[in-house]
Design a protein around this motif. Structure first.
Motif, PDB file in Angstrom:
ATOM      1  N   ASP A  21      62.882  55.117  18.719  1.00 37.28           N
ATOM      2  CA  ASP A  21      63.291  55.000  20.124  1.00 37.28           C
ATOM      3  C   ASP A  21      64.218  56.132  20.533  1.00 37.28           C
ATOM      4  OD1 ASP A  21      62.070  52.335  20.595  1.00 37.28           O
ATOM      5  OD2 ASP A  21      63.529  51.711  19.090  1.00 37.28           O
ATOM      6  N   ALA A  22      65.046  56.598  19.592  1.00 41.86           N
ATOM      7  CA  ALA A  22      66.021  57.648  19.914  1.00 41.86           C
ATOM      8  C   ALA A  22      66.223  58.563  18.718  1.00 41.86           C
ATOM      9  CB  ALA A  22      67.353  57.038  20.334  1.00 41.86           C
ATOM     10  N   PHE A  23      66.509  59.810  19.016  1.00 40.79           N
ATOM     11  CA  PHE A  23      66.763  60.841  18.018  1.00 40.79           C
ATOM     12  C   PHE A  23      68.211  61.285  18.177  1.00 40.79           C
ATOM     13  CE2 PHE A  23      66.680  65.320  16.612  1.00 40.79           C
ATOM     14  CZ  PHE A  23      66.091  65.173  15.361  1.00 40.79           C
ATOM     15  N   VAL A  24      68.965  61.296  17.083  1.00 38.04           N
ATOM     16  CA  VAL A  24      70.403  61.530  17.146  1.00 38.04           C
ATOM     17  C   VAL A  24      70.761  62.814  16.402  1.00 38.04           C
ATOM     18  CG1 VAL A  24      72.682  60.584  16.655  1.00 38.04           C
ATOM     19  CG2 VAL A  24      70.768  59.038  17.156  1.00 38.04           C
ATOM     20  N   VAL A  25      71.519  63.692  17.049  1.00 35.49           N
ATOM     21  CA  VAL A  25      72.120  64.821  16.351  1.00 35.49           C
ATOM     22  C   VAL A  25      73.313  64.270  15.592  1.00 35.49           C
ATOM     23  CG1 VAL A  25      73.223  67.069  16.583  1.00 35.49           C
ATOM     24  CG2 VAL A  25      71.331  66.455  18.098  1.00 35.49           C
ATOM     25  N   GLY A  26      73.168  64.179  14.269  1.00 42.85           N
ATOM     26  CA  GLY A  26      74.160  63.497  13.441  1.00 42.85           C
ATOM     27  C   GLY A  26      75.189  64.405  12.825  1.00 42.85           C
ATOM     28  N   ILE A  27      75.341  65.595  13.384  1.00 39.82           N
ATOM     29  CA  ILE A  27      76.321  66.565  12.909  1.00 39.82           C
ATOM     30  C   ILE A  27      77.190  66.958  14.094  1.00 39.82           C
ATOM     31  CG2 ILE A  27      76.690  68.789  11.755  1.00 39.82           C
ATOM     32  CD1 ILE A  27      73.759  68.655  10.853  1.00 39.82           C
ATOM     33  N   ALA A  28      78.489  67.070  13.861  1.00 40.61           N
ATOM     34  CA  ALA A  28      79.400  67.557  14.899  1.00 40.61           C
ATOM     35  C   ALA A  28      80.271  68.644  14.273  1.00 40.61           C
ATOM     36  CB  ALA A  28      80.253  66.436  15.461  1.00 40.61           C
ATOM     37  N   PRO A  29      79.780  69.886  14.233  1.00 43.67           N
ATOM     38  CA  PRO A  29      80.525  70.953  13.557  1.00 43.67           C
ATOM     39  C   PRO A  29      81.802  71.318  14.286  1.00 43.67           C
ATOM     40  CG  PRO A  29      78.669  71.861  14.771  1.00 43.67           C
ATOM     41  CD  PRO A  29      78.540  70.371  14.864  1.00 43.67           C
ATOM     42  N   ILE A  30      82.687  72.015  13.594  1.00 45.11           N
ATOM     43  CA  ILE A  30      83.897  72.522  14.233  1.00 45.11           C
ATOM     44  C   ILE A  30      83.508  73.327  15.470  1.00 45.11           C
ATOM     45  CG2 ILE A  30      85.836  74.132  13.978  1.00 45.11           C
ATOM     46  CD1 ILE A  30      86.003  73.314  11.043  1.00 45.11           C
TER      47      ILE A  30
END
Length: 339
Positions: free
Chosen positions: A68-77
């Motif tokens: 149902d949804a695709f998530v960007v699972g990284i939050a870089p500096i």
């Protein structure tokens, strides 16, 4: 809801959002994307994180089942977008999937992604996009009819969100009427609401935290506020102070990663000893609303059991309060200290 989570080259240690969703979300994570790990053959999340929901680790969007949804699972500096992710995000949109991202780079402002979302009737949820009507704090959080507990850290990325959610679960298990106040992108995705404090105008940071507390204080007797950054972090100290003063907590829980001695990503800067860090947070809180460090939450995941227990004992002695690893063991001692 069925999710796939992008974590290329970072899973698990560098993919905090992916791990948070796997551990705490009510959604069904059906695949984690990490092309580096997938290149070694068939891999599964359980090989790296045995205590979260399991899923295959795959190379790209073409290997993902229906979602149902695709998530960007990284939050870089810095919260930037890595162009090597573009094909996966575009592929998800072409399949008609919503896309969630906790970046400072807003996907909705990317012409290519916006066009695909419109064409395939998808939603682009930029989680770090705060409300437009934020304002300064009124200084009322300390008057709310709820006990407020805020997690603070010796550094960024030491487990403040994890500690907050574990405290929430332990408090509810103990029969307390407790709620979670998410201040970062991962917590917001897990809870489905919240304000991304590190994206607010600096004058409005405390006010944004205060607004969330006011909204939830009538519903809960205990409110656990997710901390961000560290007061000694050369880049993130401002958001830490804003959350501390905006939440006006009754209690603080000091979070740490066992063995860490320098600031993550800024290794020229040493961390304060635990006792000095605790005293600094208490002294910073005092002029606005006095709060004491009632316990410590320490990430000991890289240690064996004996070393972990020794690290917890040392940290507890240093801050003169109980210290636990809430994932490895449990958070009941901290809940009792809060009560």
């Amino acid at each position: 809801m069925r999710l796939a989570v992008l974590a290329h080259g970072k899973f698990p240690d560098g993919a905090k959002t992916a791990v948070g969703l796997l551990r705490y979300s009510d959604h069904d994570v059906v695949a984690v994307l990490d092309r580096d790990l997938a290149a070694d053959g068939e891999r599964r999340v359980s090989e790296f994180l045995p205590d979260v929901q399991d899923a295959p680790v795959v190379a790209g969007i073409d290997d993902v089942p229906d979602i149902d949804a695709f998530v960007v699972g990284i939050a870089p500096i810095g919260g930037g977008f890595d162009e090597t992710w573009r094909d996966d995000v575009a592929g998800a949109l072409e399949r008609g999937c919503d896309v969630w991202a906790g970046l400072h780079y807003f996907l909705s402002e990317d012409e290519g992604f916006a066009a695909l979302a419109e064409e395939h009737d998808c939603e682009l949820w930029d989680v770090r996009d705060p409300p437009e009507d934020l304002t300064v704090a009124e200084g009322v959080a300390g008057d709310l009819d709820a006990t407020v507990v805020t997690t603070v850290g010796t550094d960024c990325s030491v487990g403040k969100m994890t500690a907050t959610l574990e405290l929430l679960e332990a408090a509810r298990d103990a029969g307390l009427n407790a709620g979670f106040v998410p201040t970062g992108q991962t917590g917001i995705m897990i809870e489905g609401w919240g304000i991304p404090i590190d994206r607010t105008i600096s004058d409005f940071t405390a006010g944004a935290v205060e607004r969330m507390l006011v909204e939830r204080a009538e519903e809960y007797d205990y409110l656990f506020v997710e901390g961000q950054g560290s007061i000694v972090h050369p880049a993130y100290s401002a958001v830490t102070c804003g959350i501390l003063h905006g939440s006006m907590p009754d209690h603080l829980v000091l979070c740490h990663e066992a063995g860490r001695e320098v600031v993550h990503g800024y290794e020229a800067f040493d961390l304060l000893p635990a006792d000095e860090a605790a005293a600094l947070y208490e002294s910073l809180a005092a002029p606005v609303h006095p709060a004491s460090v009632v316990g410590g939450a320490v990430n000991t995941s890289h240690l064996d059991d004996g070393a972990a227990r020794a690290a917890l004992s040392d940290f507890g002695d240093a801050i003169d309060a109980p210290a636990v690893d809430p994932v490895r063991f449990d958070a009941s001692d901290l809940v009792e200290a809060i009560r």
